[in-house]
Enzyme design. Sequence first.
Site, PDB file in Angstrom:
ATOM      1  N   ASP A   9      -6.661   1.615   0.588  1.00 34.73           N
ATOM      2  CA  ASP A   9      -6.763   1.832   2.030  1.00 34.73           C
ATOM      3  C   ASP A   9      -8.201   1.526   2.447  1.00 34.73           C
ATOM      4  O   ASP A   9      -9.004   1.033   1.656  1.00 34.73           O
ATOM      5  CB  ASP A   9      -6.354   3.271   2.393  1.00 34.73           C
ATOM      6  CG  ASP A   9      -7.386   4.282   1.920  1.00 34.73           C
ATOM      7  OD1 ASP A   9      -8.282   3.921   1.124  1.00 34.73           O
ATOM      8  OD2 ASP A   9      -7.312   5.445   2.352  1.00 34.73           O
ATOM      9  N   LYS A  16       0.835  -1.209   0.000  1.00 38.77           N
ATOM     10  CA  LYS A  16       0.000   0.000   0.000  1.00 38.77           C
ATOM     11  C   LYS A  16       0.872   1.262   0.000  1.00 38.77           C
ATOM     12  O   LYS A  16       0.659   2.180  -0.799  1.00 38.77           O
ATOM     13  CB  LYS A  16      -0.921  -0.004   1.230  1.00 38.77           C
ATOM     14  CG  LYS A  16      -1.873   1.182   1.270  1.00 38.77           C
ATOM     15  CD  LYS A  16      -3.035   0.904   2.175  1.00 38.77           C
ATOM     16  CE  LYS A  16      -2.650   0.888   3.626  1.00 38.77           C
ATOM     17  NZ  LYS A  16      -2.851   2.137   4.347  1.00 38.77           N
TER      18      LYS A  16
END
Length: 210
Positions: A138, A120
């Site tokens: 997210d 991420k």
Amino acid sequence: MNSKQRLEIFERLSVAIPNPSTELKHSSTFELLIAVILSAQSTDKGVNIATDKLFAVANTPEKILELGLEGLEQYIRTIGLYHAKAKNILATCQMLITQHQSQVPDTRIALEALPGVGRKTANVILNTAFGQPTIAVDTHIFRIGNRVGLAPGKTPLAVELKLMKAVPKEFMQDAHHLLILHGRYTCIARQPKCGECVIRDLCEYKAKAA
Ligand code: SF4
């Protein structure tokens, strides 16, 4: 949801959110990297408060290393998991100095090799700092992908891979921030503001609020 509807969603979001970008304050790629590492399970607002003071005294790998563990922790104590994050940041600074001439690398492999940097975080850096068409899933993007019907998936990786196929080419660069900001301010977790949502008629969420 078909490709025409997906295109319409991104066209409308891009009108509603004219300058889609990160809300993490930074003035260099290195500062962005540190801010993103700190932001895991924390709010951008909380990170900005801490980094305002931290970056004023230390905004290079060398200067942060000079602070040492306790010194760095003084600045980030208000952020969740600060001890583990401080250790990762120091190890990352060391690697940047010894392996990357104190620069943030621009490849996924090199980024993910840095302590505290997962897929991420790497996606955020590749997209925001290096202009690559990546999407970091997210909590907001995971929720929207499933709720709206854009890219349903059981894991963040599943949603990411579906979005990479579902997002129209012309919006690949901005999709990441368009979706985060839509999720942060309109399609919020508990009570989405469906009444003022620009994609309400295209959204497949069955429990839309009034
Ligand atoms: S209509 Fe509601 S659930 Fe659908 S995207 Fe908009 S805010 Fe989210």
